[in-house]
Write a protein that holds these residues in place. Structure first.
Motif, PDB file in Angstrom:
ATOM      1  N   GLY A 101     -27.130 -49.649 -24.673  1.00  0.00           N
ATOM      2  CA  GLY A 101     -26.527 -49.597 -26.000  1.00  0.00           C
ATOM      3  C   GLY A 101     -27.001 -50.718 -26.896  1.00  0.00           C
TER       4      GLY A 101
ATOM      5  N   LEU B 129     -24.361 -44.440 -29.635  1.00  0.00           N
ATOM      6  CA  LEU B 129     -22.997 -44.966 -29.565  1.00  0.00           C
ATOM      7  C   LEU B 129     -22.456 -45.125 -30.980  1.00  0.00           C
TER       8      LEU B 129
ATOM      9  N   ALA C  37     -18.008 -47.000 -30.268  1.00  0.00           N
ATOM     10  CA  ALA C  37     -18.830 -48.123 -30.694  1.00  0.00           C
ATOM     11  C   ALA C  37     -17.967 -49.327 -31.053  1.00  0.00           C
TER      12      ALA C  37
END
Length: 388
Positions: free
Chosen positions: A239, A349, A354
């Motif tokens: 991520g 994300l 997030a």
């Protein structure tokens, strides 16, 4: 037999930066004395006095979470950092730039903030992107440095396009360092411009530099110690990157791994432990203007966030400040955290997921940045003493 109360405040020195001794290996327990065995007897029943701070960032990172790159805010692609200090070396400013424009967020928690354009970047306003954030010394006077950064950005074509040319947006926050600066010229337009000129990627200087030049910590009781600038970053596996830079100028003590590493000192060089002092009923000495303070920070991430989400990340990041500083967010602090989201992450994300992931990581990297900044400042003092 009638027991006498220990009057610690009568034994404490006036506020002044402690320079002549190193950090004590043992943090102080206020009543740690053979004269007060009754105080030691009830320690197990009053665990909050021994552990007022939560889990340390170093332990969390040690559980297999890899720190990205060199562990600084410039690990976010495109983020630049510039420091500039006054010739006295006792005050200065630090600018965090993303000239292309980042989605902003902000959360102000302290009771004595000094800020600029925080309302302009809240959800519901028309300011969608900012080109940088200024963290500065000089209290409210230091906000003048913003003009220098805005001028530098405009000269290089960065900002919101208008018929009159680009108009950059650079929100700002200040620390109260006027007593440490001792009459030094406050950060102004020229110093802000100099910081913008110095902005670059790569290694970020930490400790008593930039806005951290005049930073101190531990100012409710006893004698303060030096604070400073710190930075850290974290790569969320698969991520976005989350990073922090902070100017540590706290009234409270700085904690790491459940012990104080910098804060208010007693005349013998031991830590007062200000949280314990308050819980034991010693009146806080926070009425003097000498006790005004503030810790200010920027969280940067390449995650895709909108303004509301960036603001929530700034809110969650305050948990890291609370884990590393105690007491924190009190009336004489102006604690403020900005968020800058470059929105270049391609992991997919987004949304609530997030915010949760980035906000949680933001608290961890901010906690680590606080510890790094203070340790760097103390190491610099020891180095200066060695050279003498």
């Amino acid at each position: 037999m009638e027991r006498k109360k220990v009057n610690l405040t009568s034994k404490m020195k006036p506020a002044a930066v402690y320079r002549s001794k190193g950090i004590s290996k043992k943090y102080n327990n206020i009543y740690k004395s053979g004269k007060h065995p009754e105080k030691a007897a009830d320690q197990d029943d009053r665990g909050i006095l021994n552990h007022p701070i939560g889990p340390s960032a170093s332990r969390l990172i040690g559980r297999g979470v890899k720190v990205q790159g060199k562990g600084s805010i410039t690990d976010i692609p495109g983020i630049l950092v510039g420091h500039a200090e006054d010739q006295s070396g006792r005050t200065g400013c630090t600018v965090i730039l993303y000239p292309k424009g980042a989605v902003p967020g902000v959360d102000v928690r302290g009771g004595y903030p000094g800020t600029e354009q925080t309302d302009a970047i809240k959800p519901g306003t028309s300011t969608d992107l900012i080109q940088g954030v200024l963290l500065t010394g000089g209290s409210n006077f230091g906000l003048a440095a913003t003009a220098g950064i805005v001028n530098w950005l405009a000269e290089h074509g960065y900002g919101t396009p208008t018929d009159a040319g680009p108009v950059p947006t650079v929100p700002a926050a200040v620390i109260f360092d006027l007593y440490y600066a001792k009459g030094s010229p406050r950060p102004d337009t020229q110093l802000g411009y100099k910081a913008a000129q110095a902005a670059k990627g790569g290694n970020v200087a930490q400790g008593s530099v930039g806005a951290g030049a005049g930073a101190t910590v531990g100012k409710i009781y006893g004698t303060p110690m030096k604070g400073g600038v710190g930075t850290a970053s974290w790569q969320i596996p698969g991520g976005p990157i989350v990073a922090a830079i902070v100017v540590v100028n706290a009234l409270g003590d700085i904690w790491d791994d459940d012990h104080i590493i910098a804060g208010a000192l007693k005349p013998n060089g031991n830590f007062v432990n200000q949280t314990r002092a308050i819980l034991e009923g010693i009146p806080p000495m926070t009425n003097s203007t000498q006790n005004r303070s503030t810790t200010i920070a920027v969280i940067a991430t390449n995650a895709k966030l909108d303004k509301a989400e960036a603001g929530r990340v700034a809110t969650l990041a305050h948990d890291g400040m609370a884990r590393a500083i105690s007491p924190v967010h009190i009336q004489a602090d102006g604690d403020t955290i900005f968020c800058m989201a470059t929105c270049t992450d391609t992991s997919g994300l987004i949304g609530n997921a997030a915010v949760t992931a980035v906000g949680t990581a933001a608290a961890v990297v901010l906690e680590q940045a606080i510890v790094r900044g203070v340790r760097a400042a103390q190491a610099q003092i020891k180095h200066q003493q060695y050279r003498k």
